[in-house]
Design a protein around this motif. Sequence first.
Motif, short mmCIF file in Angstrom:
data_model
loop_
_atom_site.label_atom_id
_atom_site.label_comp_id
_atom_site.label_asym_id
_atom_site.label_seq_id
_atom_site.Cartn_x
_atom_site.Cartn_y
_atom_site.Cartn_z
N MET A 1 41.95 19.05 33.20
CA MET A 1 43.32 19.12 32.59
C MET A 1 44.11 17.64 33.60
SD MET A 1 46.36 21.77 32.48
CE MET A 1 45.99 22.60 31.19
N LYS A 2 44.47 17.20 32.82
CA LYS A 2 45.22 15.95 33.91
C LYS A 2 46.41 16.44 33.92
CE LYS A 2 42.08 12.61 33.16
NZ LYS A 2 40.80 12.09 34.01
N LYS A 3 47.14 15.16 35.30
CA LYS A 3 48.66 15.52 36.28
C LYS A 3 49.11 14.61 35.89
CE LYS A 3 46.57 19.69 38.33
NZ LYS A 3 46.74 19.88 40.16
N VAL A 4 50.40 14.86 35.24
CA VAL A 4 51.74 13.93 35.01
C VAL A 4 52.81 13.83 34.94
CG1 VAL A 4 50.24 12.79 33.25
CG2 VAL A 4 52.08 14.17 32.76
N TYR A 5 53.73 12.79 35.95
CA TYR A 5 54.89 12.99 35.87
C TYR A 5 55.26 12.41 34.82
CZ TYR A 5 54.60 14.57 41.10
OH TYR A 5 54.33 15.30 41.79
N ILE A 6 56.47 12.80 34.48
CA ILE A 6 57.43 11.79 33.15
C ILE A 6 59.07 11.63 33.60
CG2 ILE A 6 58.03 12.26 30.78
CD1 ILE A 6 55.46 12.63 30.88
N PHE A 7 58.67 9.75 33.39
CA PHE A 7 59.86 9.55 33.87
C PHE A 7 60.40 8.65 33.09
CE2 PHE A 7 61.29 6.75 38.04
CZ PHE A 7 62.67 6.60 37.66
N GLY A 8 62.08 9.82 33.24
CA GLY A 8 62.72 9.45 31.70
C GLY A 8 62.92 11.07 31.33
N ARG A 9 64.00 11.26 31.60
CA ARG A 9 64.09 12.62 29.88
C ARG A 9 64.99 12.39 28.62
NH1 ARG A 9 66.48 17.04 32.31
NH2 ARG A 9 68.04 15.47 33.53
N GLY A 10 65.40 11.67 28.26
CA GLY A 10 66.78 10.44 27.69
C GLY A 10 65.86 10.52 26.19
N VAL A 11 66.13 8.95 25.32
CA VAL A 11 65.80 9.56 23.84
C VAL A 11 65.07 9.07 24.26
CG1 VAL A 11 66.36 7.46 21.80
CG2 VAL A 11 68.36 8.76 23.10
N GLY A 12 63.71 8.35 24.61
CA GLY A 12 62.50 7.41 24.86
C GLY A 12 61.29 8.73 24.72
N TYR A 13 61.85 10.06 25.90
CA TYR A 13 61.07 10.88 25.77
C TYR A 13 60.94 11.60 24.74
CZ TYR A 13 59.15 15.83 27.17
OH TYR A 13 58.61 16.73 27.71
N SER A 14 62.05 11.86 23.19
CA SER A 14 61.74 12.40 22.63
C SER A 14 60.54 11.65 21.39
CB SER A 14 63.29 12.16 21.69
OG SER A 14 63.54 11.07 21.55
N TYR A 15 60.39 9.94 21.83
CA TYR A 15 59.47 9.49 21.51
C TYR A 15 57.84 9.98 22.00
CZ TYR A 15 62.78 6.60 18.98
OH TYR A 15 63.32 5.46 18.03
N LEU A 16 58.17 9.96 23.22
CA LEU A 16 56.76 10.29 23.82
C LEU A 16 56.16 11.96 23.92
CD1 LEU A 16 54.59 9.31 26.66
CD2 LEU A 16 56.30 10.26 28.02
N LYS A 17 57.36 12.83 23.97
CA LYS A 17 56.76 14.32 23.39
C LYS A 17 55.42 13.99 22.23
CE LYS A 17 59.13 18.70 23.63
NZ LYS A 17 60.20 19.10 23.14
N LYS A 18 56.26 13.45 21.35
CA LYS A 18 55.51 13.52 20.08
C LYS A 18 54.14 12.74 20.27
CE LYS A 18 59.66 12.27 17.52
NZ LYS A 18 59.55 11.52 16.40
N CYS A 19 53.36 12.64 21.10
CA CYS A 19 52.26 11.86 21.47
C CYS A 19 51.01 12.16 22.29
CB CYS A 19 52.05 10.05 21.53
SG CYS A 19 53.76 10.38 20.64
N LEU A 20 52.12 13.23 23.30
CA LEU A 20 51.38 13.92 24.35
C LEU A 20 50.03 14.95 23.96
CD1 LEU A 20 54.25 14.44 27.02
CD2 LEU A 20 52.66 12.87 27.24
N LYS A 21 49.24 14.39 24.41
CA LYS A 21 47.56 15.39 24.73
C LYS A 21 48.41 16.74 24.97
CE LYS A 21 44.79 12.83 22.91
NZ LYS A 21 43.43 12.38 23.70
N ASN A 22 47.33 18.14 24.11
CA ASN A 22 48.19 19.30 24.72
C ASN A 22 47.52 19.75 25.69
OD1 ASN A 22 49.54 19.76 21.67
ND2 ASN A 22 46.98 20.39 20.93
N ASP A 23 46.54 19.13 26.25
CA ASP A 23 45.71 19.53 27.32
C ASP A 23 46.28 18.43 29.34
OD1 ASP A 23 44.71 17.05 26.52
OD2 ASP A 23 42.50 17.51 27.42
N ILE A 24 47.17 18.59 28.88
CA ILE A 24 48.03 17.91 29.95
C ILE A 24 48.83 19.15 30.92
CG2 ILE A 24 47.32 15.24 29.64
CD1 ILE A 24 50.57 15.56 28.77
N GLU A 25 49.15 18.51 31.83
CA GLU A 25 50.06 19.73 32.83
C GLU A 25 51.44 18.45 33.40
OE1 GLU A 25 50.89 21.55 37.58
OE2 GLU A 25 48.43 21.16 36.38
N ILE A 26 52.39 18.43 33.23
CA ILE A 26 53.19 17.65 33.41
C ILE A 26 54.60 18.20 34.31
CG2 ILE A 26 55.70 16.81 32.82
CD1 ILE A 26 55.16 17.48 30.11
#
Length: 414
Positions: A1-26
């Motif tokens: 499982m890939k481990k990631v940090y997400i920089f930013g929680r605003g409108v940009g994240y709403s785009y990104l969230k739809k595309c993230l793979k299921n098997d990652i850990e934020i």
Amino acid sequence: MKKVYIFGRGVGYSYLKKCLKNDIEIKAFIDNYAQEQVDADGIPIINEQAIGGDYDYVIVSIMSFAPIRQELIEGGVPAEKIICFFDEKDADNPVYEEVIDSSKWKAELNWKYTQEVVKPTLYNLPYETNTESLLEKKEIPYVMTEEETIEEVLGSKKNLVRYGDGEFEMMLGRLRLRYQNVDEKLADRLREIIKTDDSKILIAIADNYGNLSKYTDAAANGIRQYLAPSVRAAHMEILDVSKKYGNAYVSRPYFIYKDKNPEVISKKFNLIKKLWQDQDVIIVEGSHTRFGVGNDLLKNARSVKRILVPDKDAFNKYDEILTTARKYAANHLTIGIVGPTAAVLAYDLAREGHWALDIGQLDTEYEWFLRGAKERCDVPYKTVSEYVDKKDYEEMPADLWEKYSGEIIAKIEA
């Protein structure tokens, strides 16, 4: 499982969230200004200094990603571990398929392009192609050229008061500026001032309402996105189409324009410099603005003194700023670089018979021009509000510090 940090929680994240793979850990969200320590789903919220441990990527969901990428690299994050969701080059990198679904990623970027470029362009097209007719019918405001604006100020020694999108949004009660929170008293003053008929004051607005062909594609697209139908309508309710307005872009003679011929730009800056030719100048600026420091922007002024005010939310201290500025205003030219507070200051000093200019981020533009910058970039030891929100400032060279510190005649603390 890939481990990631997400920089930013605003409108940009709403785009990104739809595309993230299921098997990652934020591991955490990175938000340098968050008050809370966890989000609604229980994911930690940290500042970028806390990045560490075992992780695979930092995914930047901020649309203006370039300065964030640079910040992260300077903070020790390896460049190969940084993914910028809104960078089309990153979207084409097959390596990142392990954390972001590439087909969804490209679909989201295409949808965003349609919403933010195609649709605004189609809406704005009638204004851009029928500018002369709309001016004749007084359906859009008349805005002088930069040259006409400077000549108007110089010829009659008028006080320059500039209204950009930040000032309009303040009047409409909406936050757009990082360095000044919404303040109802400030909004009231801006609404009052823009209606003035005082012959000693030139109100300047951005030349955004008609033809945009002189601007770069990026600048024109930004204007179109901002001037959505509801925003344009709100502006038109405020503006008086029977007036001639100065050009607020007098403070932005370089970056937004297609024509970056050095001779053309030098001519623009040389014309602006005539405003303080042989003048005794008082600079009212943020504590890290450092207008004209390290360049020759103020070389032709007779003398320069500085009043330092808070970098952020300067209007909170407006009474003290005005009291201090008026002490030195007689027989001086006051130049304000304090966001919308500078507009109010230039107006109030005009009413008391003093000459003052709200000059905006001219120093940043000059520094970019001297560097031949093709993209917005940082400028050492200075505030660059359109690029990055600095937390720490580089040390100024000793000779510059000695001259600069000797010019400071007052400091107003936050």
